[in-house]
Design a protein around this motif. Structure first.
Motif, PDB file in Angstrom:
ATOM      1  N   GLU A 149       6.374  -6.130  33.882  1.00 57.55           N
ATOM      2  CA  GLU A 149       6.217  -4.679  33.724  1.00 57.55           C
ATOM      3  C   GLU A 149       7.368  -3.938  34.410  1.00 57.55           C
ATOM      4  O   GLU A 149       7.848  -2.921  33.909  1.00 57.55           O
ATOM      5  CB  GLU A 149       4.872  -4.243  34.302  1.00 57.55           C
ATOM      6  CG  GLU A 149       3.678  -4.793  33.521  1.00 57.55           C
ATOM      7  CD  GLU A 149       2.358  -4.457  34.186  1.00 57.55           C
ATOM      8  OE1 GLU A 149       2.375  -4.226  35.419  1.00 57.55           O
ATOM      9  OE2 GLU A 149       1.342  -4.436  33.495  1.00 57.55           O
ATOM     10  N   LYS A 150       7.831  -4.465  35.584  1.00 60.21           N
ATOM     11  CA  LYS A 150       8.985  -3.872  36.246  1.00 60.21           C
ATOM     12  C   LYS A 150      10.212  -3.915  35.334  1.00 60.21           C
ATOM     13  O   LYS A 150      10.940  -2.943  35.201  1.00 60.21           O
ATOM     14  CB  LYS A 150       9.291  -4.625  37.555  1.00 60.21           C
ATOM     15  CG  LYS A 150       8.348  -4.335  38.695  1.00 60.21           C
ATOM     16  CD  LYS A 150       8.860  -5.026  39.954  1.00 60.21           C
ATOM     17  CE  LYS A 150       7.977  -4.726  41.150  1.00 60.21           C
ATOM     18  NZ  LYS A 150       8.486  -5.356  42.377  1.00 60.21           N
ATOM     19  N   ILE A 151      10.421  -5.111  34.736  1.00 59.32           N
ATOM     20  CA  ILE A 151      11.571  -5.273  33.851  1.00 59.32           C
ATOM     21  C   ILE A 151      11.449  -4.333  32.652  1.00 59.32           C
ATOM     22  O   ILE A 151      12.424  -3.709  32.227  1.00 59.32           O
ATOM     23  CB  ILE A 151      11.677  -6.739  33.388  1.00 59.32           C
ATOM     24  CG1 ILE A 151      12.064  -7.635  34.588  1.00 59.32           C
ATOM     25  CG2 ILE A 151      12.700  -6.882  32.275  1.00 59.32           C
ATOM     26  CD1 ILE A 151      13.410  -7.325  35.177  1.00 59.32           C
ATOM     27  N   PHE A 152      10.224  -4.229  32.097  1.00 60.32           N
ATOM     28  CA  PHE A 152      10.004  -3.339  30.955  1.00 60.32           C
ATOM     29  C   PHE A 152      10.350  -1.900  31.332  1.00 60.32           C
ATOM     30  O   PHE A 152      11.067  -1.214  30.622  1.00 60.32           O
ATOM     31  CB  PHE A 152       8.551  -3.439  30.501  1.00 60.32           C
ATOM     32  CG  PHE A 152       8.213  -2.523  29.354  1.00 60.32           C
ATOM     33  CD1 PHE A 152       8.399  -2.930  28.050  1.00 60.32           C
ATOM     34  CD2 PHE A 152       7.709  -1.244  29.590  1.00 60.32           C
ATOM     35  CE1 PHE A 152       8.098  -2.090  26.991  1.00 60.32           C
ATOM     36  CE2 PHE A 152       7.405  -0.402  28.541  1.00 60.32           C
ATOM     37  CZ  PHE A 152       7.605  -0.829  27.235  1.00 60.32           C
ATOM     38  N   GLY A 155      10.149 -11.070  24.009  1.00 58.91           N
ATOM     39  CA  GLY A 155       9.815 -12.245  24.818  1.00 58.91           C
ATOM     40  C   GLY A 155       9.582 -11.979  26.284  1.00 58.91           C
ATOM     41  O   GLY A 155       9.393 -12.915  27.057  1.00 58.91           O
ATOM     42  N   ASN A 156       9.555 -10.699  26.712  1.00 59.39           N
ATOM     43  CA  ASN A 156       9.341 -10.390  28.132  1.00 59.39           C
ATOM     44  C   ASN A 156       7.842 -10.425  28.439  1.00 59.39           C
ATOM     45  O   ASN A 156       7.175  -9.415  28.519  1.00 59.39           O
ATOM     46  CB  ASN A 156       9.915  -9.010  28.455  1.00 59.39           C
ATOM     47  CG  ASN A 156       9.679  -8.599  29.899  1.00 59.39           C
ATOM     48  OD1 ASN A 156       9.726  -9.421  30.813  1.00 59.39           O
ATOM     49  ND2 ASN A 156       9.390  -7.324  30.114  1.00 59.39           N
ATOM     50  N   SER A 157       7.319 -11.641  28.644  1.00 66.45           N
ATOM     51  CA  SER A 157       5.886 -11.825  28.857  1.00 66.45           C
ATOM     52  C   SER A 157       5.591 -12.158  30.310  1.00 66.45           C
ATOM     53  O   SER A 157       6.479 -12.551  31.085  1.00 66.45           O
ATOM     54  CB  SER A 157       5.354 -12.963  27.969  1.00 66.45           C
ATOM     55  OG  SER A 157       5.957 -14.190  28.343  1.00 66.45           O
ATOM     56  N   ILE A 158       4.323 -12.026  30.680  1.00 65.29           N
ATOM     57  CA  ILE A 158       3.914 -12.324  32.055  1.00 65.29           C
ATOM     58  C   ILE A 158       4.101 -13.806  32.369  1.00 65.29           C
ATOM     59  O   ILE A 158       4.449 -14.190  33.488  1.00 65.29           O
ATOM     60  CB  ILE A 158       2.449 -11.880  32.286  1.00 65.29           C
ATOM     61  CG1 ILE A 158       2.063 -12.046  33.752  1.00 65.29           C
ATOM     62  CG2 ILE A 158       1.499 -12.661  31.380  1.00 65.29           C
ATOM     63  CD1 ILE A 158       0.703 -11.465  34.054  1.00 65.29           C
ATOM     64  N   ARG A 206      16.665 -10.257  24.733  1.00 69.14           N
ATOM     65  CA  ARG A 206      15.697 -11.295  24.412  1.00 69.14           C
ATOM     66  C   ARG A 206      15.523 -12.222  25.598  1.00 69.14           C
ATOM     67  O   ARG A 206      16.495 -12.646  26.226  1.00 69.14           O
ATOM     68  CB  ARG A 206      16.160 -12.123  23.194  1.00 69.14           C
ATOM     69  CG  ARG A 206      16.188 -11.362  21.909  1.00 69.14           C
ATOM     70  CD  ARG A 206      16.191 -12.327  20.709  1.00 69.14           C
ATOM     71  NE  ARG A 206      17.290 -13.262  20.757  1.00 69.14           N
ATOM     72  CZ  ARG A 206      18.486 -13.044  20.212  1.00 69.14           C
ATOM     73  NH1 ARG A 206      18.708 -11.911  19.580  1.00 69.14           N
ATOM     74  NH2 ARG A 206      19.443 -13.950  20.280  1.00 69.14           N
ATOM     75  N   PHE A 207      14.271 -12.539  25.905  1.00 71.18           N
ATOM     76  CA  PHE A 207      13.934 -13.459  26.985  1.00 71.18           C
ATOM     77  C   PHE A 207      13.264 -14.685  26.371  1.00 71.18           C
ATOM     78  O   PHE A 207      12.376 -14.560  25.545  1.00 71.18           O
ATOM     79  CB  PHE A 207      12.958 -12.802  27.975  1.00 71.18           C
ATOM     80  CG  PHE A 207      13.470 -11.538  28.603  1.00 71.18           C
ATOM     81  CD1 PHE A 207      14.019 -11.544  29.870  1.00 71.18           C
ATOM     82  CD2 PHE A 207      13.408 -10.327  27.924  1.00 71.18           C
ATOM     83  CE1 PHE A 207      14.467 -10.370  30.454  1.00 71.18           C
ATOM     84  CE2 PHE A 207      13.864  -9.161  28.494  1.00 71.18           C
ATOM     85  CZ  PHE A 207      14.398  -9.180  29.771  1.00 71.18           C
ATOM     86  N   GLU A 208      13.674 -15.872  26.812  1.00 78.20           N
ATOM     87  CA  GLU A 208      13.002 -17.081  26.355  1.00 78.20           C
ATOM     88  C   GLU A 208      13.168 -18.188  27.385  1.00 78.20           C
ATOM     89  O   GLU A 208      14.153 -18.204  28.136  1.00 78.20           O
ATOM     90  CB  GLU A 208      13.542 -17.536  24.995  1.00 78.20           C
ATOM     91  CG  GLU A 208      15.028 -17.848  24.989  1.00 78.20           C
ATOM     92  CD  GLU A 208      15.513 -18.270  23.604  1.00 78.20           C
ATOM     93  OE1 GLU A 208      14.672 -18.481  22.739  1.00 78.20           O
ATOM     94  OE2 GLU A 208      16.744 -18.375  23.415  1.00 78.20           O
TER      95      GLU A 208
END
Length: 548
Positions: free
Chosen positions: A426-429, A446-449, A486-488
């Motif tokens: 959430e901080k990153i978002f 892809g920015n998931s917990i 994108r995060f993975e």
């Protein structure tokens, strides 16, 4: 692929619980029959008449079934907490010691398990599916519930337990071809997740062939997803082909969740010139889906209220002799409702104002911190450079003091308001979305917990600063209208891909360029950062670092 599981549950509920109602010689409530006629045709009407069934509990099993159906509709609309409430209410009307209730009990627990998977509470999902199996008296349903339990283990990363269940199911003779294809495909995926070198292609393709033959479109949708993921690293062209097939069949099925999943794959796999188009489709569809689901949640609440109010009105009409007394009750109920509604609206308005104020403060602080970085820190750096070029002052202690002051002023530019009790994703978002504007779209994928669960605090802090540095430079220099991050996770590494369609970096990355300052931070956590300035337009940056 949530809608397919919802449809499957409708089938289970109809086959299992109708049988229970028949066995107990129960005469169907009129509202119950009307509600059934609206299933898969008009969700609002079906939900309304099932709600009316719950307000007149002549038969406990029909009330339980009504709550059961309502839960599925709520889950399909993304209202998982509302669905849980309905399922718990359903269980209260069922007797765990009465065999004629067992089928409905097992259906309730199965749906609770599926909701828990959607809420990423995998251990709870395993327990609920175990209860569904315990109360099931039908081998076909048990096989489905076992498959769901194995899926919960797979999502939790317990691949051995998942493979054991899938292998046990497939070792038995499965007469239904669709069920066999589903278990076969899920087993192959779990083995591949456990061992990336496992050759899952033959099993995936066999399952797809069965689904093609059976014209099982939901199954084809799942197979295309599995094959696209499997070929992503091995054969990107094949992965792209299956992603396109998944997108097309997801549109035929009118499944927005699967369309979004397919679009994520297309964004990742498509050539650069097609990426922007898929970004636009993804963002528009995602916004529409969230709006529709929020509206559905509110609509369900209103329908329940209307059903309860209708019940109250009918009771008033049936009690003419006590009319005045009931009028007072209704008036009191209305006053309470208005008071509660007013309180809720006031709180929401207050929260909205506070949020707007916080956003304004955050924007002002960001602007101020950027000015500190641009004016004070850069000014000090120029002074340091001049002093360094004078031989007589090179070893002067004053230079060290100025350098220390430079570092402190530069660090100020990274101090942002910290949200309390927020997860890191959430901080990153919040950080990245704060750079979005009327002229610049910022899209996250892809920015998931789960992505950040095993990342150390030091790595999180460094990555947060690196991303902030990239976004500040983007905002100041790139002139980009689209920015995608994108995060993975790939095995024990996390990869972050930054792409924009701005003016790029002329002449390549220079040693004094602000972007290269991130090198020290990424090295501190054992990672790497690569700048690709040779793209057709804009800039691409690849960041990679170990999970722990």
């Amino acid at each position: 692929m949530k809608r397919s599981s919802a449809f499957l549950f409708f089938v289970l509920a109809i086959l299992a619980c109708k049988k229970d109602i028949t066995n107990r010689n129960i005469v169907k409530d009129t509202n119950y029959s009307i509600a059934e006629s609206y299933l898969n045709k008009n969700t609002d009407s079906a939900f309304y008449y099932f709600s009316k069934v719950t307000t007149n509990p002549k038969d406990s099993l029909q009330v339980a079934m009504a709550y059961n159906y309502m839960a599925v509709m709520q889950s399909d609309a993304g209202d998982y907490f509302g669905a849980q409430e309905s399922l718990i209410a359903s269980l209260k009307f069922l007797d765990h010691n009465r065999k004629t209730d067992f089928s409905c009990i097992s259906s309730d627990y199965n749906e609770l398990g599926l909701n828990s998977i959607n809420l990423k509470k995998y251990n709870e999902a395993v327990d609920f599916h175990e209860l569904a199996i315990k109360f099931s008296n039908n081998n076909s349903f048990k096989s489905m519930f076992l498959n769901n339990k194995a899926l919960a283990y797979q999502k939790a990363g317990n691949y051995n337990a998942s493979i054991k269940i899938y292998s046990g199911i497939i070792s038995k003779k499965i007469t239904r071809k669709k069920e066999y294809a589903r278990v076969l495909s899920n087993l192959a995926k779990t083995k591949w997740l456990q061992d990336p070198n496992y050759n899952a292609a033959p099993e995936f393709l066999k399952a797809l062939h069965i689904r093609d033959t059976e014209k099982d479109q939901w199954g084809q949708n799942a197979s295309y997803a599995h094959l696209s993921d499997y070929y992503e690293k091995k054969k990107p062209d094949s992965a792209l082909m299956y992603a396109k097939k998944m997108y097309q069949i997801a549109k035929k099925l009118a499944s927005p969740d699967d369309q979004l999943e397919a679009l994520q794959k297309l964004i990742k796999l498509s050539p650069a010139k097609e990426t922007k188009r898929f970004f636009g489709i993804y963002e528009k569809l995602n916004d529409s889906l969230q709006t529709a689901r929020n509206a559905a949640k509110n609509q369900f609440a209103l329908i329940r209220y209307d059903a309860e109010k209708s019940k109250a009105d009918n009771l008033v009409l049936q009690k003419d002799n006590d009319g005045k007394r009931y009028q007072i009750i209704i008036l009191a109920f209305g006053i309470v409702l208005i008071s509660v509604t007013g309180t809720v609206l006031y709180k929401k308005r207050k929260q909205r104002i506070e949020l707007q104020a916080q956003n304004t403060i955050r924007e002002n602080k960001l602007k101020t911190s950027q000015k500190v970085h641009d004016v004070v820190a850069n000014g000090l750096y120029k002074i340091m450079s001049k002093l360094d070029n004078q031989e007589t002052l090179k070893n002067n202690p004053v230079i060290n003091e100025i350098e220390e002051l430079y570092e402190q002023s530069r660090d100020l530019s990274y101090e942002k308001p910290r949200s309390k009790n927020h997860h890191f994703h959430e901080k990153i978002f919040d950080l990245l979305k704060s750079f979005a504007s009327e002229n610049t779209r910022v899209i996250l994928v892809g920015n998931s917990i789960q992505l950040w669960e095993r990342v150390s605090e030091q790595a999180k802090e460094e990555i947060q600063h690196i991303l902030q540095e990239l976004m500040v430079n983007m905002s100041k220099h790139s002139q980009a209208s689209d920015v995608v991050i994108r995060f993975e996770q790939e095995q024990q590494k996390i990869n972050i891909s930054y792409t924009d369609n701005g003016i790029g970096i002329s002449g390549g990355v220079k040693p004094n360029n602000g972007l290269t300052n991130t090198g020290t931070r990424i090295e501190a956590i054992g990672g790497t950062i690569t700048f690709d300035t040779k793209v057709e337009k804009g800039l691409k940056i690849q960041i990679s670092f170990p999970v722990s």
